[in-house]
Design a protein around this motif. Structure first.
Motif, PDB file in Angstrom:
ATOM      1  N   LEU A 267       0.574  -1.415  -0.073  1.00  0.00           N
ATOM      2  CA  LEU A 267      -0.032  -0.076   0.088  1.00  0.00           C
ATOM      3  C   LEU A 267       0.777   1.259   0.085  1.00  0.00           C
ATOM      4  N   SER A 268       1.926   1.342   0.686  1.00  0.00           N
ATOM      5  CA  SER A 268       2.929   2.437   0.863  1.00  0.00           C
ATOM      6  C   SER A 268       3.474   2.716  -0.207  1.00  0.00           C
ATOM      7  N   GLU A 269       3.864   1.817  -0.964  1.00  0.00           N
ATOM      8  CA  GLU A 269       4.561   2.111  -2.096  1.00  0.00           C
ATOM      9  C   GLU A 269       3.943   2.545  -3.374  1.00  0.00           C
ATOM     10  N   GLN A 270       2.366   2.327  -3.117  1.00  0.00           N
ATOM     11  CA  GLN A 270       1.655   3.291  -4.155  1.00  0.00           C
ATOM     12  C   GLN A 270       1.430   4.883  -4.034  1.00  0.00           C
ATOM     13  N   PHE A 271       2.104   5.158  -2.775  1.00  0.00           N
ATOM     14  CA  PHE A 271       1.994   6.577  -2.297  1.00  0.00           C
ATOM     15  C   PHE A 271       3.315   7.026  -2.496  1.00  0.00           C
ATOM     16  N   GLY A 272       4.215   6.399  -3.197  1.00  0.00           N
ATOM     17  CA  GLY A 272       5.661   6.805  -3.331  1.00  0.00           C
ATOM     18  C   GLY A 272       6.486   6.526  -2.189  1.00  0.00           C
ATOM     19  N   GLU A 273       6.233   5.780  -1.260  1.00  0.00           N
ATOM     20  CA  GLU A 273       6.717   5.527  -0.022  1.00  0.00           C
ATOM     21  C   GLU A 273       7.259   3.908   0.299  1.00  0.00           C
TER      22      GLU A 273
ATOM     23  N   LEU B 144      13.372  -2.134  12.747  1.00  0.00           N
ATOM     24  CA  LEU B 144      12.613  -1.094  13.537  1.00  0.00           C
ATOM     25  C   LEU B 144      11.373  -1.011  12.781  1.00  0.00           C
ATOM     26  N   PRO B 145      10.225  -0.784  13.351  1.00  0.00           N
ATOM     27  CA  PRO B 145       8.834  -0.551  12.602  1.00  0.00           C
ATOM     28  C   PRO B 145       8.619   0.796  11.867  1.00  0.00           C
ATOM     29  N   VAL B 146       7.989   0.651  11.091  1.00  0.00           N
ATOM     30  CA  VAL B 146       7.037   1.989  10.361  1.00  0.00           C
ATOM     31  C   VAL B 146       6.117   2.629  11.204  1.00  0.00           C
ATOM     32  N   ILE B 147       6.226   3.582  11.968  1.00  0.00           N
ATOM     33  CA  ILE B 147       5.326   4.320  12.572  1.00  0.00           C
ATOM     34  C   ILE B 147       5.494   5.810  12.151  1.00  0.00           C
ATOM     35  N   SER B 148       4.504   6.402  11.335  1.00  0.00           N
ATOM     36  CA  SER B 148       4.961   7.433  10.569  1.00  0.00           C
ATOM     37  C   SER B 148       3.557   8.373   9.953  1.00  0.00           C
ATOM     38  N   ALA B 149       3.751   9.739   9.854  1.00  0.00           N
ATOM     39  CA  ALA B 149       2.933  10.201   8.832  1.00  0.00           C
ATOM     40  C   ALA B 149       3.564  10.211   7.602  1.00  0.00           C
ATOM     41  N   SER B 150       2.953  10.179   6.566  1.00  0.00           N
ATOM     42  CA  SER B 150       3.321  10.065   5.476  1.00  0.00           C
ATOM     43  C   SER B 150       3.887  11.441   5.047  1.00  0.00           C
ATOM     44  N   SER B 151       5.138  11.427   4.368  1.00  0.00           N
ATOM     45  CA  SER B 151       5.723  12.532   3.967  1.00  0.00           C
ATOM     46  C   SER B 151       5.319  13.022   2.448  1.00  0.00           C
ATOM     47  N   LYS B 152       4.543  12.253   1.998  1.00  0.00           N
ATOM     48  CA  LYS B 152       3.949  12.694   0.500  1.00  0.00           C
ATOM     49  C   LYS B 152       2.388  13.206   0.755  1.00  0.00           C
TER      50      LYS B 152
ATOM     51  N   VAL C  45       9.096   8.761  18.630  1.00  0.00           N
ATOM     52  CA  VAL C  45       8.791   7.903  17.322  1.00  0.00           C
ATOM     53  C   VAL C  45       9.528   8.288  16.131  1.00  0.00           C
ATOM     54  N   ALA C  46      10.468   9.299  16.336  1.00  0.00           N
ATOM     55  CA  ALA C  46      11.290   9.767  15.229  1.00  0.00           C
ATOM     56  C   ALA C  46      12.053   8.564  14.530  1.00  0.00           C
ATOM     57  N   PRO C  47      12.545   7.584  15.204  1.00  0.00           N
ATOM     58  CA  PRO C  47      13.483   6.633  14.570  1.00  0.00           C
ATOM     59  C   PRO C  47      12.741   5.879  13.639  1.00  0.00           C
ATOM     60  N   PHE C  48      11.278   5.880  13.610  1.00  0.00           N
ATOM     61  CA  PHE C  48      10.524   5.078  12.708  1.00  0.00           C
ATOM     62  C   PHE C  48       9.923   5.671  11.636  1.00  0.00           C
ATOM     63  N   ASP C  49      10.545   6.688  11.236  1.00  0.00           N
ATOM     64  CA  ASP C  49       9.708   7.443  10.104  1.00  0.00           C
ATOM     65  C   ASP C  49      10.141   6.766   8.854  1.00  0.00           C
ATOM     66  N   VAL C  50       8.893   6.672   7.915  1.00  0.00           N
ATOM     67  CA  VAL C  50       9.035   6.098   6.725  1.00  0.00           C
ATOM     68  C   VAL C  50      10.113   6.693   5.689  1.00  0.00           C
ATOM     69  N   ARG C  51      10.551   7.913   6.086  1.00  0.00           N
ATOM     70  CA  ARG C  51      11.453   8.390   5.267  1.00  0.00           C
ATOM     71  C   ARG C  51      12.770   7.806   5.400  1.00  0.00           C
ATOM     72  N   ARG C  52      13.150   7.191   6.158  1.00  0.00           N
ATOM     73  CA  ARG C  52      14.642   6.568   6.303  1.00  0.00           C
ATOM     74  C   ARG C  52      14.789   5.580   5.355  1.00  0.00           C
ATOM     75  N   PHE C  53      13.870   5.109   4.510  1.00  0.00           N
ATOM     76  CA  PHE C  53      14.061   4.153   3.704  1.00  0.00           C
ATOM     77  C   PHE C  53      14.234   4.701   2.048  1.00  0.00           C
ATOM     78  N   ALA C  54      14.231   6.161   1.993  1.00  0.00           N
ATOM     79  CA  ALA C  54      14.773   6.953   0.915  1.00  0.00           C
ATOM     80  C   ALA C  54      13.883   6.623  -0.142  1.00  0.00           C
ATOM     81  N   PRO C  55      12.610   6.636  -0.258  1.00  0.00           N
ATOM     82  CA  PRO C  55      11.982   6.292  -1.329  1.00  0.00           C
ATOM     83  C   PRO C  55      12.247   6.930  -2.415  1.00  0.00           C
TER      84      PRO C  55
END
Length: 394
Positions: A209-215, A319-327, A365-375
């Motif tokens: 699901l998240s990859e469809q939003f560019g993440e 580590l999990p993904v617990i995050s607001a979308s950056s997109k 929860v900052a360490p769990f931000d989805v942006r760490r995976f450099a989409p």
């Protein structure tokens, strides 16, 4: 067909989704939860049941402590008993070289609330006489414990429904459109759900699901290997797990009040993500029996009466993904808990409800931000966005 409207739409009915639905209702938000199969069917309902904080990455302990405070309020919080027993948890090691690591973890400022005690040698075996002679040390956490994972997600979902949430099982999402300020979700059976915010708690299917939003999130899927013995007199209240760098030595056990000993760890299997099925590895069961003889010699002659597995997802950094979308405004994620999300369930639900209702959370929860995976390059916000999920989304 008439569209169903709510403030928040949750896709994925595991522990995280069910707990989020409950806590969102506590904040007065209208919420709809969609689950493709049954609530708690996958990782949430088939895991070991550890309610532990020790052994987690130190950056997780703020969230784990918040969750532990909620576990202590059960069953009053949701009106149902999850068989939570704060009976203590201990990590033991066979290698004396690991004792310093146990001590360093116990001394970390982030672990202060755990009240860890590292016990070695003769003192350990006097206090825990059932342990095998190879065990050199143990880190004892007096407040941790265990609960019944089969009960957790369904109980939180029922509590959410009693509080006014809408929970739809056997409801598969076909596509999602972000039009203006609203998410429009269409299911395979033609239902339409509209909400201002969307929370993806789809576990091993979260990245679909998240990859469809560019993440995109680089998830690996594995099947945990579980077994349970015949019942014997209750004598082992403390949950025991082995701290080791050797994969086949990783094993853990707990005894439930009925006398059965639940065993987990060892080799993991690969799920079939299309059929949503996973097999138990015979070599893992045999390894569990062998490792239990080292860890708990008294269990050597017990019969294994049942084995099972499930579908869990793992990120590269564990580590999990617990995050607001950056997109996309209004889009949030909570998935990828790497086989140790059970204890975090209530805390994640409360954090997401707080975050989605107020725009921020008081928990680190900052360490769990989805942006760490450099989409890859961001999709443009504000334009219609279509998510096609097909048979791979939960």
């Amino acid at each position: 067909m008439k569209a169903h409207k709510s403030d928040v739409l949750i896709v994925g009915g595991g522990f995280m989704g069910a707990a989020s639905a409950f806590f969102l209702r506590q904040r007065g938000r209208s919420v709809t939860l969609l689950e493709r199969d049954q609530i708690g069917q996958y990782a949430s309902g088939v895991n070991f049941g550890n309610v532990r904080r020790q052994g987690r990455a130190l950056c997780q302990l703020d969230l784990a402590n918040r969750s532990w405070a909620l576990w202590k309020r059960l069953p009053a919080l949701i009106g149902e008993d999850l068989e939570f027993l704060p009976s203590g948890h201990m990590r033991v090691c066979y290698d004396e070289a690991h004792i310093d690591e146990l001590r360093a973890y116990a001394a970390a400022p982030e672990a202060r609330a755990l009240d860890l005690e590292v016990i070695t040698g003769k003192a350990l075996h006097q206090r825990f006489s059932f342990l095998g002679p190879e065990v050199k040390a143990g880190s004892y956490a007096p407040h941790d414990g265990h609960a019944n994972p089969r009960l957790a997600a369904p109980a939180f979902a029922r509590a959410a429904v009693r509080a006014g949430a809408r929970v739809e099982e056997r409801t598969e999402v076909r596509d999602v459109q972000k039009i203006g300020g609203e998410f429009h979700v269409t299911t395979v059976d033609g239902q339409v759900f509209i909400a201002e915010q969307l929370l993806i708690t789809a576990g091993a299917w979260g990245s679909k699901l998240s990859e469809q939003f560019g993440e995109p999130v680089p998830l690996e899927t594995h099947g945990p290997q579980m077994a349970v013995t015949e019942p014997v007199p209750y004598a082992l209240p403390t949950v025991i797990g082995v701290f080791t760098k050797i994969p086949e030595e990783v094993i853990y056990f707990r005894q439930i009040a009925r006398g059965n000993i639940v065993i987990g760890g060892g080799y993991r299997s690969r799920p079939d993500m299309l059929t949503r099925r996973v097999q138990v590895e015979p070599r893992s069961t045999l390894n569990q029996i062998e490792q239990m003889q080292r860890l708990l010699p008294g269990a050597a002659n017990l019969n294994i009466i049942r084995v099972w597995s499930g579908i869990e997802s793992y990120t590269p950094d564990s580590l999990p993904v617990i995050s607001a979308s950056s997109k996309v405004d209004g889009l949030f994620y909570a998935f990828g808990f790497c086989g140790h999300g059970f204890q975090l369930g209530p805390g994640v639900g409360e954090v997401m409800a707080e975050w989605m209702s107020t725009g921020q959370t008081s928990t680190h929860v900052a360490p769990f931000d989805v942006r760490r995976f450099a989409p890859p390059a961001a999709l443009q916000q504000g334009e219609p966005m279509v998510l096609k999920t097909g048979s791979n989304a939960r």
